[in-house]
Every structure is written in structure tokens, then in C-alpha cells.
Design an enzyme around this catalytic site. Structure first.
Site, PDB file in Angstrom:
ATOM      1  N   SER A 190     -55.301 -53.779  -8.157  1.00 43.20           N
ATOM      2  CA  SER A 190     -56.691 -53.777  -8.811  1.00 43.20           C
ATOM      3  C   SER A 190     -56.628 -53.198 -10.250  1.00 43.20           C
ATOM      4  CB  SER A 190     -57.968 -53.151  -7.939  1.00 43.20           C
ATOM      5  OG  SER A 190     -58.875 -53.061  -8.601  1.00 43.20           O
ATOM      6  N   TYR A 236     -61.081 -45.376  -3.594  1.00 42.96           N
ATOM      7  CA  TYR A 236     -60.394 -46.845  -4.066  1.00 42.96           C
ATOM      8  C   TYR A 236     -59.446 -46.700  -5.140  1.00 42.96           C
ATOM      9  CZ  TYR A 236     -60.430 -51.766  -4.837  1.00 42.96           C
ATOM     10  OH  TYR A 236     -60.148 -53.164  -4.971  1.00 42.96           O
TER      11      TYR A 236
END
Length: 257
Positions: free
Chosen positions: A146, A161
Site C-alpha cells: 500500500s 495497518y
């Protein structure tokens, strides 16, 4: 199907029951790959298989919980048993685990949930994929990280995350160096915001809005899942034969600022 980049290759894709994983399965199939669809969501996974077959491709489903070592080992074994080899592995399965609070409010449960799937799950997959690829002397792994694995994100709830995705980038670089002379390439894609169920969940929780999501990207919009799938297909292919150890931002210039 017409085929192109991935003619004759076998691709294993985790988290392929929806979102980026499902789109990547369709893209890889369109480029000529035989696809093993892996997911903890059996209904979603079988829907993806049906879509690939309806488009003229070859696909099968295997259930996996990437947190479980035996399940991951069985997934890789099932892929080789069904298709004879493993050329391309796409480690996409992930969870957002949002909603716990700011950094100092994050619970151990939330931290472990994120790390278990987003980081340890990738490690388990790479471990067993690499074992098989070493046996055959070739292979390509693409981890789905990401932009949160490249930079910090100014939003609450997401520190586990961000930590996990930075870890995925680290695993990618470490493995690329270790196996550079073994015929195995290891890369990552680092998407910006992609219109998937995960993003829709963040919107429904009030963490972001569609307008905010689009505004993160200088290109002025969020990505479609198939756009990420195309980047994954290229990295998986022989067209990227000199590319390894790269965390590729596919983010509409978000990290170019």
C-alpha cells in the site's frame, strides 16, 4: 482467451474473492495465465472462478486462511497438483482492522488482527511459495502492500495497518536480495485508494469520504481494481525480468509530492 504477458504461466492469487484480488485474477487470466483463486471466503472465491471461466479462462478455487501455516502449505500444494507448477504468486489477502482509535488507543487485539493477516500472512505465503519456486528454479512473487507501506497516512485508526504494510515492503526487499540469483523475483505493488469494499467500509465508518479519497491523488480520482491488477500482471511477467526488490507505487502520484 487471447493471452499475452502471462501465456503458459500459473498464477496463485490470495484474497481473490473480491476487490483487487478478484480483478487481478481476471486480468491475469486475460493475459493468458491459469489462475488458482485462494480466499477464506469460499462463496466469493467461487464467484471469481465462475467469472474467469465465463470469460474463457481456466481457474480453480482453493480455500485458505493465510494465518494458518498448514492451510497455506496446502494452498501451494493444491496449486501445483492442479496445474503442475507455480510461476506467479500474488499475496493480496488483507484486512483494514480500522476503528480502534488513535495510536495510543489501539488495542492489542486490533494490532494482532492486522499483523496476523497483513504481515504474518504474507510471510507464511512467501515461505511456502519460495520453497516451491526454488524446486523448479524460477518464479515471481508480487506482494500487495500500500502507499501506507511507503509513507505515513494522516488518519486515525490506521497505525497497525501502516506498520504491517511497511513490513510487507521490508519482506519484499529482503527476499528479493536473498533469491536474486535463484531465478526468483520478488516485488510489491503499493496502491493508493482503490474503490473496493475495504474503502467502502472506511467510508461507511466515517473515517473518510469519497471526495477526500479522490483528493489524496493528484490525478484527481481513486483507482479501479483492474488498474492495480494490470500492474501486478506486468510485474509477474517476463516483461519485468530485470525488476526485483521494487515497491511500485500505483497511486496517481500520491507519493510524488
Amino acid at each position: 482467451m487471447a493471452g499475452s504477458l502471462l501465456d503458459g504461466k500459473v498464477a496463485l492469487i490470495t484474497g481473490a474473492g473480491s476487490g483487487i484480488g478478484a480483478a487481478t485474477a481476471l486480468v491475469c487470466s486475460r493475459h493468458g495465465a491459469k489462475v488458482m483463486v485462494a480466499d477464506i471466503d469460499e462463496d466469493g472465491g467461487r464467484r471469481t472462478v465462475a467469472e474467469v471461466r465465463a470469460a474463457g479462462g481456466e481457474a480453480a478455487f482453493v480455500w485458505v486462511d493465510v494465518r494458518q501455516a498448514r492451510a497455506v502449505e496446502d494452498m501451494v500444494g493444491s496449486t501445483v497438483e492442479r496445474f503442475g507448477r507455480l510461476d506467479c504468486a500474488v499475496n493480496n489477502a488483507g484486512v483494514d482492522t480500522a476503528g480502534d482509535g488513535r495510536f495510543h488507543e489501539v488495542s492489542e487485539e486490533s494490532w494482532d488482527a492486522s499483523m496476523g493477516v497483513n504481515l504474518k500472512g504474507v510471510w507464511w505465503c512467501m515461505k511456502h511459495e519460495l520453497t516451491r519456486m526454488l524446486e523448479q528454479g524460477s518464479g515471481s512473487i508480487v506482494n500487495v502492500a500500500s502507499v501506507a507501506g511507503l509513507v505515513g497516512i494522516e488518519a486515525p485508526f490506521v497505525s497497525p495497518y501502516i506498520a504491517a504494510k511497511h513490513g510487507v515492503v521490508g519482506l519484499t526487499r529482503a527476499a528479493a536480495l536473498e533469491y536474486a540469483t535463484s531465478g526468483i523475483r520478488v516485488n510489491a505493488v503499493c496502491p493508493g485508494a482503490v474503490r473496493t469494499q475495504m474503502v467502502d467500509d472506511l467510508i461507511s465508518q466515517g473515517i473518510m469520504t469519497l471526495e477526500q479519497t479522490a483528493a489524496y491523488h493528484p490525478i484527481g480520482r481513486y483507482a479501479g481494481p483492474a488498474e492495480i491488477g494490470e500492474a501486478i500482471a506486468w510485474l509477474s511477467s517476463d516483461a519485468a525480468s530485470f525488476v526485483t526488490g521494487v515497491p511500485m507505487a500505483v497511486d496517481g502520484a500520491m507519493t510524488a509530492r
